[in-house]
Write a protein that holds these residues in place. Structure first.
Motif, PDB file in Angstrom:
ATOM      1  N   GLN A   9      53.143   7.472 -27.667  1.00 39.85           N
ATOM      2  CA  GLN A   9      53.916   8.643 -27.014  1.00 39.85           C
ATOM      3  C   GLN A   9      53.061   8.795 -25.621  1.00 39.85           C
ATOM      4  O   GLN A   9      53.683   9.178 -24.663  1.00 39.85           O
ATOM      5  N   THR A  10      51.817   8.900 -25.736  1.00 41.22           N
ATOM      6  CA  THR A  10      51.290   8.987 -24.232  1.00 41.22           C
ATOM      7  C   THR A  10      51.339   7.785 -23.285  1.00 41.22           C
ATOM      8  O   THR A  10      51.499   8.020 -22.279  1.00 41.22           O
ATOM      9  N   TRP A  11      51.637   6.682 -23.846  1.00 40.52           N
ATOM     10  CA  TRP A  11      51.865   5.389 -23.081  1.00 40.52           C
ATOM     11  C   TRP A  11      53.304   5.638 -22.570  1.00 40.52           C
ATOM     12  O   TRP A  11      53.416   5.486 -21.434  1.00 40.52           O
ATOM     13  N   VAL A  12      54.048   5.998 -23.433  1.00 40.42           N
ATOM     14  CA  VAL A  12      55.673   6.195 -22.678  1.00 40.42           C
ATOM     15  C   VAL A  12      55.575   7.293 -21.944  1.00 40.42           C
ATOM     16  O   VAL A  12      56.088   7.235 -20.519  1.00 40.42           O
ATOM     17  N   LEU A  13      54.837   8.458 -22.174  1.00 40.99           N
ATOM     18  CA  LEU A  13      54.928   9.358 -21.118  1.00 40.99           C
ATOM     19  C   LEU A  13      54.471   9.081 -19.596  1.00 40.99           C
ATOM     20  O   LEU A  13      54.800   9.365 -18.589  1.00 40.99           O
ATOM     21  N   GLN A  14      53.142   8.327 -19.693  1.00 39.56           N
ATOM     22  CA  GLN A  14      52.540   7.760 -18.684  1.00 39.56           C
ATOM     23  C   GLN A  14      53.511   6.775 -17.904  1.00 39.56           C
ATOM     24  O   GLN A  14      53.655   6.874 -16.578  1.00 39.56           O
ATOM     25  N   ARG A  15      54.241   6.040 -18.364  1.00 39.43           N
ATOM     26  CA  ARG A  15      55.249   5.051 -17.950  1.00 39.43           C
ATOM     27  C   ARG A  15      56.531   5.705 -17.395  1.00 39.43           C
ATOM     28  O   ARG A  15      56.736   5.535 -16.261  1.00 39.43           O
ATOM     29  N   ILE A  16      56.810   6.609 -17.911  1.00 40.50           N
ATOM     30  CA  ILE A  16      57.862   7.364 -17.356  1.00 40.50           C
ATOM     31  C   ILE A  16      57.616   8.193 -16.236  1.00 40.50           C
ATOM     32  O   ILE A  16      58.176   8.301 -15.079  1.00 40.50           O
ATOM     33  N   SER A  17      56.358   8.921 -16.208  1.00 32.46           N
ATOM     34  CA  SER A  17      55.808   9.373 -15.063  1.00 32.46           C
ATOM     35  C   SER A  17      55.521   8.628 -13.739  1.00 32.46           C
ATOM     36  O   SER A  17      55.871   8.958 -12.744  1.00 32.46           O
ATOM     37  N   ALA A  22      57.072   6.445  -8.550  1.00 32.73           N
ATOM     38  CA  ALA A  22      57.475   5.464  -7.799  1.00 32.73           C
ATOM     39  C   ALA A  22      58.650   5.810  -6.787  1.00 32.73           C
ATOM     40  O   ALA A  22      58.844   5.342  -5.928  1.00 32.73           O
ATOM     41  N   GLY A  23      59.591   6.099  -7.929  1.00 33.12           N
ATOM     42  CA  GLY A  23      60.894   6.456  -7.282  1.00 33.12           C
ATOM     43  C   GLY A  23      60.902   7.379  -6.346  1.00 33.12           C
ATOM     44  O   GLY A  23      61.824   7.353  -5.123  1.00 33.12           O
ATOM     45  N   PHE A  24      60.209   8.567  -6.190  1.00 33.54           N
ATOM     46  CA  PHE A  24      60.037   9.625  -5.385  1.00 33.54           C
ATOM     47  C   PHE A  24      59.458   8.966  -4.118  1.00 33.54           C
ATOM     48  O   PHE A  24      59.748   9.570  -2.899  1.00 33.54           O
ATOM     49  N   VAL A  26      59.412   5.951  -2.834  1.00 32.94           N
ATOM     50  CA  VAL A  26      60.356   5.289  -2.227  1.00 32.94           C
ATOM     51  C   VAL A  26      61.088   6.107  -1.305  1.00 32.94           C
ATOM     52  O   VAL A  26      61.985   5.857  -0.236  1.00 32.94           O
ATOM     53  N   TYR A  27      61.692   7.363  -2.154  1.00 32.25           N
ATOM     54  CA  TYR A  27      62.744   7.969  -1.672  1.00 32.25           C
ATOM     55  C   TYR A  27      62.240   8.515  -0.133  1.00 32.25           C
ATOM     56  O   TYR A  27      62.644   8.562   0.880  1.00 32.25           O
ATOM     57  N   LEU A  28      60.789   9.063  -0.384  1.00 34.56           N
ATOM     58  CA  LEU A  28      60.320   9.578   0.911  1.00 34.56           C
ATOM     59  C   LEU A  28      60.054   8.785   1.967  1.00 34.56           C
ATOM     60  O   LEU A  28      60.204   8.875   2.979  1.00 34.56           O
ATOM     61  N   ILE A  29      59.719   7.384   1.673  1.00 35.46           N
ATOM     62  CA  ILE A  29      59.633   6.241   2.603  1.00 35.46           C
ATOM     63  C   ILE A  29      60.807   6.068   3.400  1.00 35.46           C
ATOM     64  O   ILE A  29      60.941   6.064   4.603  1.00 35.46           O
ATOM     65  N   ILE A  30      61.921   5.850   2.599  1.00 40.92           N
ATOM     66  CA  ILE A  30      63.337   5.688   3.279  1.00 40.92           C
ATOM     67  C   ILE A  30      63.561   6.715   3.892  1.00 40.92           C
ATOM     68  O   ILE A  30      64.074   6.735   5.180  1.00 40.92           O
ATOM     69  N   HIS A  31      63.382   8.022   3.629  1.00 42.87           N
ATOM     70  CA  HIS A  31      63.575   9.296   4.340  1.00 42.87           C
ATOM     71  C   HIS A  31      62.909   9.540   5.660  1.00 42.87           C
ATOM     72  O   HIS A  31      63.419  10.048   6.593  1.00 42.87           O
ATOM     73  N   LEU A  63      52.787  14.075 -11.506  1.00 40.36           N
ATOM     74  CA  LEU A  63      51.513  13.231 -10.942  1.00 40.36           C
ATOM     75  C   LEU A  63      50.489  13.966 -12.012  1.00 40.36           C
ATOM     76  O   LEU A  63      49.336  13.329 -12.167  1.00 40.36           O
ATOM     77  N   LEU A  64      50.557  15.081 -12.167  1.00 40.75           N
ATOM     78  CA  LEU A  64      49.558  15.978 -13.066  1.00 40.75           C
ATOM     79  C   LEU A  64      49.600  15.168 -14.555  1.00 40.75           C
ATOM     80  O   LEU A  64      48.422  14.832 -15.019  1.00 40.75           O
ATOM     81  N   VAL A  65      50.730  15.028 -15.046  1.00 39.50           N
ATOM     82  CA  VAL A  65      50.848  14.338 -16.474  1.00 39.50           C
ATOM     83  C   VAL A  65      50.153  12.919 -16.340  1.00 39.50           C
ATOM     84  O   VAL A  65      49.408  12.683 -17.158  1.00 39.50           O
ATOM     85  N   HIS A  66      50.691  12.199 -15.387  1.00 34.00           N
ATOM     86  CA  HIS A  66      50.012  11.020 -15.116  1.00 34.00           C
ATOM     87  C   HIS A  66      48.440  10.877 -15.156  1.00 34.00           C
ATOM     88  O   HIS A  66      47.905   9.983 -15.620  1.00 34.00           O
ATOM     89  N   GLY A  67      47.999  11.702 -14.220  1.00 34.31           N
ATOM     90  CA  GLY A  67      46.518  11.890 -13.975  1.00 34.31           C
ATOM     91  C   GLY A  67      46.023  12.305 -15.402  1.00 34.31           C
ATOM     92  O   GLY A  67      44.851  11.586 -15.692  1.00 34.31           O
ATOM     93  N   TRP A  68      46.511  13.377 -16.301  1.00 34.80           N
ATOM     94  CA  TRP A  68      45.978  13.757 -17.362  1.00 34.80           C
ATOM     95  C   TRP A  68      45.982  12.723 -18.393  1.00 34.80           C
ATOM     96  O   TRP A  68      44.826  12.433 -19.101  1.00 34.80           O
ATOM     97  N   VAL A  69      47.002  11.961 -18.600  1.00 31.89           N
ATOM     98  CA  VAL A  69      46.852  11.037 -19.502  1.00 31.89           C
ATOM     99  C   VAL A  69      45.982   9.813 -19.298  1.00 31.89           C
ATOM    100  O   VAL A  69      45.115   9.200 -20.072  1.00 31.89           O
ATOM    101  N   GLY A  70      46.053   9.265 -18.080  1.00 36.01           N
ATOM    102  CA  GLY A  70      44.963   8.183 -17.418  1.00 36.01           C
ATOM    103  C   GLY A  70      43.343   8.688 -17.551  1.00 36.01           C
ATOM    104  O   GLY A  70      42.565   8.133 -18.286  1.00 36.01           O
ATOM    105  N   MET A  71      43.243  10.086 -17.242  1.00 38.47           N
ATOM    106  CA  MET A  71      41.795  10.497 -17.165  1.00 38.47           C
ATOM    107  C   MET A  71      41.449  10.675 -18.910  1.00 38.47           C
ATOM    108  O   MET A  71      40.301  10.392 -19.196  1.00 38.47           O
ATOM    109  N   ARG A  72      42.231  11.076 -19.623  1.00 41.58           N
ATOM    110  CA  ARG A  72      42.021  11.426 -21.201  1.00 41.58           C
ATOM    111  C   ARG A  72      41.638   9.981 -21.663  1.00 41.58           C
ATOM    112  O   ARG A  72      40.887  10.048 -22.497  1.00 41.58           O
ATOM    113  N   ASP A  73      42.528   9.057 -21.343  1.00 38.88           N
ATOM    114  CA  ASP A  73      42.273   7.752 -22.009  1.00 38.88           C
ATOM    115  C   ASP A  73      40.889   7.239 -21.613  1.00 38.88           C
ATOM    116  O   ASP A  73      40.048   6.740 -22.415  1.00 38.88           O
TER     117      ASP A  73
END
Length: 112
Positions: A9-17, A22-24, A26-31, A63-73
């Motif tokens: 679950q945490t692996w999937v959560l980190q991948r989704i985040s 990455a998508g956002f 890319v949007y910022l760069i294009i914009h 970003l917070l979820v991604h950071g939490w899962v990475g730091m937690r691991d």
């Protein structure tokens, strides 16, 4: 819940985040790349759009979820004494929560 299921679950959560981040980005760069420098008024007008504001808040939360899962691991892998592990996890949680509240508050103030 088994340890294996929780780890998945945490692996999937980190991948989704990560995909959302990455998508956002890319949007910022294009914009923003084609237009060059932008003023504060242009940023404020852009962030005042409801969809952009919601997506930016989603970016902060992802970003917070991604950071939490990475730091937690990392903490669970390398800090073995339970008391120290809990203290470090608590400190990381407080820093991330405070940073998230500050970022969301700043986003709301700019968008008003």
């Amino acid at each position: 819940m088994t340890q294996h299921t929780h780890g998945l679950q945490t692996w999937v959560l980190q991948r989704i985040s990560a995909v959302y981040l990455a998508g956002f980005l890319v949007y910022l760069i294009i914009h923003f790349l084609p237009g060059g420098a932008h003023s504060y008024a242009q940023w404020q007008a852009w962030l005042s759009q409801p969809l952009v504001n919601i997506c930016a808040a989603g970016f902060i939360l992802a970003l917070l979820v991604h950071g939490w899962v990475g730091m937690r691991d990392v903490i669970l892998d390398y800090i073995h004494p339970v008391a120290l592990r809990l203290a470090v996890l608590g400190a990381v949680g407080l820093v991330l929560a405070g940073s998230g509240l500050w970022a969301l508050r700043s986003l709301l103030l700019v968008a008003v």
